[in-house]
Design an enzyme around this catalytic site. Sequence first.
Site, PDB file in Angstrom:
ATOM      1  N   CYS A  45       0.836  -1.211   0.000  1.00 21.44           N
ATOM      2  CA  CYS A  45       0.000   0.000   0.000  1.00 21.44           C
ATOM      3  C   CYS A  45       0.869   1.259   0.000  1.00 21.44           C
ATOM      4  CB  CYS A  45      -0.898   0.023   1.234  1.00 21.44           C
ATOM      5  SG  CYS A  45      -2.001  -1.392   1.347  1.00 21.44           S
TER       6      CYS A  45
HETATM    7  C1  BEZ Z   1       0.526  -4.639   1.923  1.00 20.78           C
HETATM    8  O1  BEZ Z   1       0.116  -3.545   1.568  1.00 20.78           O
HETATM    9  O2  BEZ Z   1       1.712  -4.926   1.828  1.00 20.78           O
HETATM   10  C2  BEZ Z   1      -0.403  -5.660   2.477  1.00 20.78           C
HETATM   11  C3  BEZ Z   1      -1.524  -5.263   3.191  1.00 20.78           C
HETATM   12  C4  BEZ Z   1      -2.372  -6.228   3.713  1.00 20.78           C
HETATM   13  C5  BEZ Z   1      -2.117  -7.569   3.494  1.00 20.78           C
HETATM   14  C6  BEZ Z   1      -1.007  -7.951   2.754  1.00 20.78           C
HETATM   15  C7  BEZ Z   1      -0.150  -6.988   2.225  1.00 20.78           C
END
Ligand code: BEZ
Length: 211
Positions: A45
Amino acid sequence: MTIRLGDTAPDFTADTTQGKISFHEWLGDSWGVLFSHPKDFTPVCTTELGYVAKIKPEFDKRNVKVIGLSVDSVESHLKWEGDIAETQGTAVNFPMIGDSDRNVSNLYDMIHPNANDTLTVRSVFVVGPDKKIKLSITYPASTGRNFDEILRVIDSLQLTAKHKVATPANWKNGEDVIIGGSVTDDDARKLFPQGWKTVKSYLRILPQPKN
Ligand code: BEZ
């Protein structure tokens, strides 16, 4: 609630990192991209929000407003934005909805319990100036989105809203387009007096019309 292409984008009011907004009013006459991410302070994210901030001028050029969301609070988003600026080299320059009460996530069916029963998936909705849903895509949490693809689809949506054409596989702005299947040859002669190439009766190709 399942949201389908052509549905009116559900309206809502929400707190964001740039103050309270009413979605439809905030959109005004613009196009919009509403996208969710699973959680603040997570790696994929972080890269996504940094990238969207970097290419925001491309959305602006197309008269598209961008807004993000997660089930975390505005306070949390604002803290995280410091990390995004530091690690991605661009400050987040669009509003992020704090959706701790899941009001917007539920309206847009952004929580898919068989994937995760508390976190939002990576949804993307493109909304037209008529407030109708023009595109909806869902990615899993483990895959960062390709926002250049979102811009590419917006180019196609904006072109095909104006001209009776469709865009072929992997089309990019400026490349040849296809005459829409519902357009007869008689109508096409009026619409496209410069002519076209007939590959098959149902596959008629012409240069991209000027805006
Ligand atoms: C991420 O943004 O890296 C992420 C967020 C939630 C679950 C898995 C990855």
